[in-house]
Scaffold this motif. Sequence first.
Motif, PDB file in Angstrom:
ATOM      1  N   GLY A 271      42.278  35.901  33.472  1.00 16.32           N
ATOM      2  CA  GLY A 271      41.629  37.221  32.974  1.00 16.32           C
ATOM      3  C   GLY A 271      41.551  38.174  34.018  1.00 16.32           C
ATOM      4  O   GLY A 271      40.654  39.212  33.520  1.00 16.32           O
ATOM      5  N   MET A 272      42.247  38.262  34.902  1.00 13.88           N
ATOM      6  CA  MET A 272      42.336  39.393  35.911  1.00 13.88           C
ATOM      7  C   MET A 272      43.816  40.035  36.109  1.00 13.88           C
ATOM      8  O   MET A 272      44.815  39.297  35.590  1.00 13.88           O
ATOM      9  CB  MET A 272      42.098  38.752  37.421  1.00 13.88           C
ATOM     10  N   THR A 273      43.531  41.084  36.693  1.00 11.91           N
ATOM     11  CA  THR A 273      44.894  41.922  36.945  1.00 11.91           C
ATOM     12  C   THR A 273      45.455  41.149  38.148  1.00 11.91           C
ATOM     13  O   THR A 273      44.786  40.732  39.024  1.00 11.91           O
ATOM     14  CB  THR A 273      44.838  43.483  37.012  1.00 11.91           C
ATOM     15  N   SER A 274      46.881  41.421  38.465  1.00  9.89           N
ATOM     16  CA  SER A 274      47.418  40.722  39.590  1.00  9.89           C
ATOM     17  C   SER A 274      46.694  41.335  40.832  1.00  9.89           C
ATOM     18  O   SER A 274      46.796  40.789  41.921  1.00  9.89           O
ATOM     19  CB  SER A 274      48.908  40.940  39.715  1.00  9.89           C
ATOM     20  N   THR A 275      46.376  42.459  40.753  1.00  8.34           N
ATOM     21  CA  THR A 275      45.918  43.233  42.156  1.00  8.34           C
ATOM     22  C   THR A 275      44.571  42.572  42.541  1.00  8.34           C
ATOM     23  O   THR A 275      44.157  42.604  43.666  1.00  8.34           O
ATOM     24  CB  THR A 275      45.650  44.535  41.881  1.00  8.34           C
ATOM     25  N   LYS A 276      43.891  41.823  41.611  1.00  9.70           N
ATOM     26  CA  LYS A 276      42.637  41.158  42.097  1.00  9.70           C
ATOM     27  C   LYS A 276      42.594  39.718  42.193  1.00  9.70           C
ATOM     28  O   LYS A 276      41.730  39.209  42.664  1.00  9.70           O
ATOM     29  CB  LYS A 276      41.687  41.098  40.785  1.00  9.70           C
ATOM     30  N   TRP A 277      43.975  38.977  42.333  1.00  6.95           N
ATOM     31  CA  TRP A 277      44.362  37.830  42.701  1.00  6.95           C
ATOM     32  C   TRP A 277      43.983  37.397  44.111  1.00  6.95           C
ATOM     33  O   TRP A 277      43.099  36.441  44.399  1.00  6.95           O
ATOM     34  CB  TRP A 277      45.648  37.281  42.316  1.00  6.95           C
ATOM     35  N   VAL A 278      44.499  38.171  44.970  1.00 10.33           N
ATOM     36  CA  VAL A 278      44.357  38.019  46.581  1.00 10.33           C
ATOM     37  C   VAL A 278      42.946  38.138  46.757  1.00 10.33           C
ATOM     38  O   VAL A 278      42.511  37.243  47.599  1.00 10.33           O
ATOM     39  CB  VAL A 278      45.134  38.859  47.177  1.00 10.33           C
ATOM     40  N   PRO A 279      41.933  39.184  46.562  1.00  9.11           N
ATOM     41  CA  PRO A 279      40.749  39.207  46.978  1.00  9.11           C
ATOM     42  C   PRO A 279      39.721  37.982  46.253  1.00  9.11           C
ATOM     43  O   PRO A 279      39.240  37.378  47.046  1.00  9.11           O
ATOM     44  CB  PRO A 279      40.214  40.486  46.270  1.00  9.11           C
ATOM     45  N   TYR A 280      40.158  37.644  45.054  1.00  6.07           N
ATOM     46  CA  TYR A 280      39.625  36.614  44.577  1.00  6.07           C
ATOM     47  C   TYR A 280      39.738  35.317  45.295  1.00  6.07           C
ATOM     48  O   TYR A 280      39.003  34.316  45.657  1.00  6.07           O
ATOM     49  CB  TYR A 280      40.088  36.380  42.965  1.00  6.07           C
ATOM     50  N   ALA A 281      41.382  34.950  45.644  1.00  3.86           N
ATOM     51  CA  ALA A 281      41.769  33.770  46.195  1.00  3.86           C
ATOM     52  C   ALA A 281      40.794  33.849  47.712  1.00  3.86           C
ATOM     53  O   ALA A 281      40.446  32.718  48.074  1.00  3.86           O
ATOM     54  CB  ALA A 281      42.892  33.623  46.463  1.00  3.86           C
ATOM     55  N   TRP A 282      40.840  35.096  48.312  1.00  2.00           N
ATOM     56  CA  TRP A 282      40.301  35.198  49.729  1.00  2.00           C
ATOM     57  C   TRP A 282      39.010  34.709  49.569  1.00  2.00           C
ATOM     58  O   TRP A 282      38.305  34.254  50.659  1.00  2.00           O
ATOM     59  CB  TRP A 282      40.623  36.457  50.181  1.00  2.00           C
ATOM     60  N   ASP A 283      38.175  35.352  48.823  1.00  2.00           N
ATOM     61  CA  ASP A 283      36.754  35.044  48.603  1.00  2.00           C
ATOM     62  C   ASP A 283      36.320  33.652  48.525  1.00  2.00           C
ATOM     63  O   ASP A 283      35.548  33.017  49.072  1.00  2.00           O
ATOM     64  CB  ASP A 283      36.027  35.811  47.568  1.00  2.00           C
TER      65      ASP A 283
END
Length: 323
Positions: A201-213
Amino acid sequence: MLGTGRVGVHDNFFELGGHSLLAIQMVYRINRGLNGTLQVADLFRHPTLSGIAACLSRSNHIPHGRYTEVVREGSTVGLVAVGKPLVSQCDDLPTETALVWLKCDGLHVLPFVDLDTEAQVAVWAEELKTVDRTRVLLLLGFSYSGPLAVALALRLKQVEGRDVKLVLLEPMLPGAGTSPVVAHPESVSGRASRHYRALSGMTSTKWVPYAWDRLRGRIGHHLTGLQLRAGMQVSSNRRWTYFRPFMRRHVRSYWPRTRLPVDIHIVGRSEWFDQYGPQWRGLIATEPQLHIVPGHPTHQQIIEEPHCRVWTTLIRTLVENEF
């Protein structure tokens, strides 16, 4: 852990290449495997296998008052707060009333050895024998501590023949309110599916911040666990965040063997009774006495002013009836 092959009982842990991080890991593994209460400081003082064995031998005998704090001694009635130290809100009771706080493994007592409900209750009951001499015990439990208070009441009533009464403040249902179950942590596949749904449900630009968090959260969670099991102090918020899943699992895996043969008073909001009242009635041999907190407080606010006056007044009445 040290990668040195065979180790003698008198070999020094630190001389073989051990350091503080390995010490934390080693203490954690020992406590988990042997249900011990070894602390990192013990390893620094006794860095040999023989010294560690001596420390474990001493720590396996739980010292007097380790899980029990007597706030005030009494002679007639004992008010026992299970888990949360709520006795501080009842210090205006008659002087003959003992005030006792039962501490939870991990949440209040370190190192964390992950006692389940039955083991925690057994420790409390044993310690109460040495610190309490009152005629009647009034057990007070809130939320997650409710099923712990129930388990303790059953043991004290059926095994030791104590006169016990229960005051429960919006208690969580044991066994998740159903038949006995064993609650397991989330599986790897279940966790992967949950993260996949979130990422979809996210755009690809939010994947890295999500994974890091999430990665940072997991690392912090495991670090907190190592510190708690090694007997190191952490903040109360971090401790509760780490401890809560264990407490929830133990509560859900506990189920009373019989219907409760004790007097029970349940305090809560009207909407709480609408949802959980019928299920609690099924656990109790006699009809529980219900006390509704007026207004619209949150679950946490029922133990705070002014809403706590409902149950503090109730406790005063129950105590005074015993004199």
